[in-house]
Design an enzyme around this catalytic site. Structure first.
Site, short mmCIF file in Angstrom:
data_model
loop_
_atom_site.label_atom_id
_atom_site.label_comp_id
_atom_site.label_asym_id
_atom_site.label_seq_id
_atom_site.Cartn_x
_atom_site.Cartn_y
_atom_site.Cartn_z
N SER A 26 0.81 -1.22 0.00
CA SER A 26 0.00 0.00 0.00
C SER A 26 0.84 1.26 0.00
O SER A 26 0.51 2.24 -0.69
CB SER A 26 -0.94 0.00 1.21
OG SER A 26 -1.78 -1.12 1.19
N HIS B 286 0.45 4.71 4.19
CA HIS B 286 -0.17 5.37 3.05
C HIS B 286 0.35 6.80 2.89
O HIS B 286 0.72 7.23 1.80
CB HIS B 286 -1.69 5.40 3.21
CG HIS B 286 -2.33 4.05 3.19
ND1 HIS B 286 -3.68 3.84 3.39
CD2 HIS B 286 -1.80 2.81 2.99
CE1 HIS B 286 -3.95 2.55 3.31
NE2 HIS B 286 -2.82 1.90 3.08
#
Length: 316
Positions: free
Chosen positions: A211, A257
């Protein structure tokens, strides 16, 4: 006998010799005749379905024209200075294959996750985990790897031919590292007292997944599209939805993220700045500087942690 060239369709101007003309009837992709195509290659004029489209400096070219240009023109470069290829996103497919194989290994043995996942308390003594964690996923669900690999496949088909394979690979790896760095920086180090009380907090939280690297690709896409004058409106919504998962669902690291996104934006900025012929070789120094900065801030963070906690994994 008329000297005028033959006309195309009634009411249309005559066709010019040597200039690709639209095919009569429905527009279908030559490589995939079962698919309608609404975009034509800027070079040959043939329809191209989304799978066969490759972004060029101006407009879209089909995969065949990109491959032919790479074969016949030595040393051609992409719009951002990378070495032009046939348009096949080899690095993207390779990363997906590695993640798939590693995921199967994780399902077969829990030691794979234990030995290669990232956690802040392990980063000081086992720094390779900053890289390896970007190729691991949660072994308890298929959703995590499927979502990440779909995003990687979608972004890679667009970004890799635009950047070139080497630049794309560097962007992915540095962004993945940036995600783990953010996890470390934003994790408060526990005290000896809290450890004795059984509260290690985020310092002991394991992180896996691509991610962070994928958010780096998101960030890079925004920068590159802005430079090319292309709209990224839909991408903002996609990033917002993906970012929301990190806050709405437990176990998803919003820190990774955020770190990947910021790192990807910085790397893409360096690629844009050093895209021209006279300075394109400096892009590797710039990307190396981004990586060096990540190392420096991470070491600085660890040096603020008491040595007994920093070296805890040695005694674990």
């Amino acid at each position: 006998m008329s000297d005028n060239p033959p006309s195309g369709q009634p009411g249309q101007p005559p066709l010019e010799p040597g200039v690709p003309q639209p095919a009569a009837g429905p527009s279908v992709c030559p490589r995939h005749p079962d698919r309608e195509a609404y975009v034509r290659c800027q070079r040959c004029g043939r329809p191209a379905c989304p799978e066969c489209q490759r972004p060029a400096a101006v407009g879209i070219q089909c995969v065949d024209c990109v491959r032919e240009a790479a074969r016949t023109t030595a040393g051609t470069r992409t719009v951002f200075g990378g070495r032009a290829t046939d348009g096949m996103p080899v690095v993207t497919y390779t990363i997906i294959a590695i993640c798939a194989v590693v995921y199967l290994a994780q399902r077969a043995s829990s030691s794979v996750t234990e030995n290669f996942a990232f956690a802040p308390y392990l980063g000081w003594t086992e720094p390779w985990r900053f890289v390896t964690a970007a190729f691991l996923h949660s072994p308890t669900t298929f959703f995590h790897i499927l979502l990440n690999m779909f995003a990687l496949w979608s972004l890679g088909q667009y970004l890799e031919p635009m950047l070139g394979r080497a630049r794309f690979a560097a962007l992915y790896l540095i962004s993945g590292i940036g995600g783990q760095v953010a996890v470390t920086l934003l994790a408060g180090a526990p005290s000896i007292e809290s450890l004795r009380a059984g509260d290690g907090g985020a310092w002991f939280g394991a992180v896996v997944g691509a991610s962070g690297a994928i958010f780096g690709l998101f960030g890079a896409l925004l920068v590159l599209n802005r430079h090319l004058g292309r709209s990224s409106t839909a991408m903002y919504a996609t990033i917002a939805i993906n970012a929301a998962f990190g806050f709405l669902y437990p176990g998803i690291s919003w820190q990774a993220h955020l770190g990947g996104l910021v790192t990807g934006v910085i790397c893409a900025g360096a690629i844009v700045v050093f895209r021209r012929q006279g300075v394109r070789h400096l892009v590797w120094a710039a990307l190396g500087a981004v990586l060096a900065l990540l190392v420096v801030v991470t070491v600085a963070k660890y040096l603020t942690v008491p040595q007994d906690i920093r070296d805890l994994s040695i005694f674990g």
